[in-house]
Write a protein that holds these residues in place. Structure first.
Motif, short mmCIF file in Angstrom:
data_model
loop_
_atom_site.label_atom_id
_atom_site.label_comp_id
_atom_site.label_asym_id
_atom_site.label_seq_id
_atom_site.Cartn_x
_atom_site.Cartn_y
_atom_site.Cartn_z
N ASP A 210 -9.42 2.91 -2.60
CA ASP A 210 -9.13 1.72 -2.41
C ASP A 210 -7.84 1.24 -1.81
O ASP A 210 -7.40 0.59 -0.91
CB ASP A 210 -9.20 0.91 -3.69
CG ASP A 210 -10.86 0.68 -4.18
OD1 ASP A 210 -11.52 0.89 -3.31
OD2 ASP A 210 -11.01 0.20 -5.20
N VAL A 211 -6.93 1.95 -2.33
CA VAL A 211 -5.33 2.20 -2.06
C VAL A 211 -5.14 2.35 -0.40
O VAL A 211 -4.42 1.81 0.33
CB VAL A 211 -4.37 2.92 -2.67
CG1 VAL A 211 -3.19 2.84 -2.30
CG2 VAL A 211 -4.51 2.36 -4.13
N ILE A 212 -6.00 3.41 -0.16
CA ILE A 212 -5.93 3.97 1.34
C ILE A 212 -6.74 2.90 2.13
O ILE A 212 -6.02 2.76 3.36
CB ILE A 212 -6.81 5.17 1.43
CG1 ILE A 212 -5.97 6.47 0.74
CG2 ILE A 212 -6.74 5.60 3.22
CD1 ILE A 212 -6.81 7.66 0.63
N ALA B 63 -3.98 0.61 2.84
CA ALA B 63 -2.98 1.02 3.97
C ALA B 63 -3.45 0.84 5.15
O ALA B 63 -2.55 0.42 6.19
CB ALA B 63 -2.38 2.42 3.41
N VAL B 64 -4.86 1.23 5.55
CA VAL B 64 -5.40 1.31 6.77
C VAL B 64 -5.48 -0.16 7.25
O VAL B 64 -4.93 -0.46 8.61
CB VAL B 64 -6.81 1.90 6.63
CG1 VAL B 64 -7.43 1.56 8.03
CG2 VAL B 64 -6.62 3.31 6.46
N ALA B 65 -5.91 -1.43 6.65
CA ALA B 65 -5.82 -2.56 6.86
C ALA B 65 -4.66 -3.16 6.98
O ALA B 65 -4.41 -3.96 7.95
CB ALA B 65 -6.67 -3.32 5.64
N PRO C 151 0.78 -1.02 -0.12
CA PRO C 151 -0.01 -0.05 0.03
C PRO C 151 0.77 1.30 -0.15
O PRO C 151 0.39 2.23 -0.87
CB PRO C 151 -0.75 -0.22 1.28
CG PRO C 151 -0.82 -1.48 1.72
CD PRO C 151 0.42 -2.25 1.01
N ILE C 152 1.86 1.29 0.74
CA ILE C 152 2.67 2.56 0.65
C ILE C 152 3.30 2.78 -0.58
O ILE C 152 3.32 4.02 -0.98
CB ILE C 152 3.79 2.53 1.86
CG1 ILE C 152 3.07 2.33 3.08
CG2 ILE C 152 4.70 3.62 1.76
CD1 ILE C 152 2.03 3.46 3.63
N SER D 67 -3.89 5.56 8.93
CA SER D 67 -4.75 5.71 9.69
C SER D 67 -5.70 6.95 9.34
O SER D 67 -5.26 7.94 8.96
CB SER D 67 -4.50 5.99 11.40
OG SER D 67 -5.91 6.30 12.06
N THR D 68 -7.07 6.71 9.38
CA THR D 68 -7.99 7.77 8.95
C THR D 68 -9.50 7.49 9.38
O THR D 68 -10.04 6.41 9.56
CB THR D 68 -7.99 7.90 7.39
OG1 THR D 68 -9.09 8.86 6.86
CG2 THR D 68 -8.40 6.48 6.57
#
Length: 208
Positions: free
Chosen positions: A130-132, A135-137, A81-82, A142-143
């Motif tokens: 979707d990419v964010i 990244a959170v998963a 993700p990053i 975090s968001t």
């Protein structure tokens, strides 16, 4: 005499010729006569496939961006993700973004193009969201509102692209640094993570 082609082959040929003219001269300069000359067919034949110039320009843009975004999604799916965020936000090639900027300029005079632009803008927001979420998963971001983050960061990236490619206010490296920092701050990602993942744009293949 024009080579005999299937209806779909001819339509794709006309779209390809339109995109080449757009790349050279911009949307406003596209005429059916120039497209016909580029393809090597009679001017009137184009109207068998497209009702007029506005519909042709919108169809060409829609065709190109649909293929571009499909390629982007495939590339992003293969990255962590990053790295995917870094690829999505790395500055795209100038010739690619100038076409988008030109499309924004032409859209108020071409409702069909405006509709295609809005649709693909929402596609870009969806892909980024979707990419964010990935990244959170993965625990890398975090968001509280993924969709709001996607809208804001997309707007920032688009604005920086205009400054970099249309106005030369910032260069590509500075644009990357600004948007990478904003992404990291907005999504609580460790500073420097996106630059460390590499600057290699996912976007910008469709006129290459």
């Amino acid at each position: 005499m024009a080579e005999r082609k299937s209806s779909e082959e001819r339509r794709e040929q006309i779209i390809g010729a339109t995109l080449r003219i757009v790349a050279r001269k911009g949307f406003a300069s596209v005429t059916l006569r120039d497209v016909a000359t580029e393809v090597g067919i009679a001017h009137g034949l184009i109207r068998h496939y497209f009702a007029g110039r506005d519909e042709l320009v919108a169809a060409a843009f829609d065709h190109a961006v649909t293929a571009e975004l499909a390629s982007d999604e495939q590339l992003l799916a293969g990255l962590d993700p990053i790295a995917a965020l870094a690829a999505w936000f790395s500055t795209t090639p100038e010739d690619h973004y100038l076409v988008w900027i030109d499309a924004w300029s032409e859209a108020p005079r071409n409702p069909a193009l405006a509709a295609a632009l809005e649709r693909h803008h929402r596609d870009c927001e969806r892909i980024l969201a979707d990419v964010i979420r990935r990244a959170v998963a993965a625990g890398a971001a975090s968001t509280a509102d993924v969709d709001a983050d996607s809208r804001m960061l997309t707007a920032l990236a688009d604005g920086l692209a205009v400054q970099a490619h249309a106005m030369s206010i910032v260069d590509a490296r500075e644009a990357d640094d600004i948007v990478f920092g904003a992404v990291e701050a907005r999504l609580a990602i460790a500073p420097g993570s996106l630059a460390a993942a590499g600057r290699a744009p996912a976007r910008g293949q469709w006129l290459g």
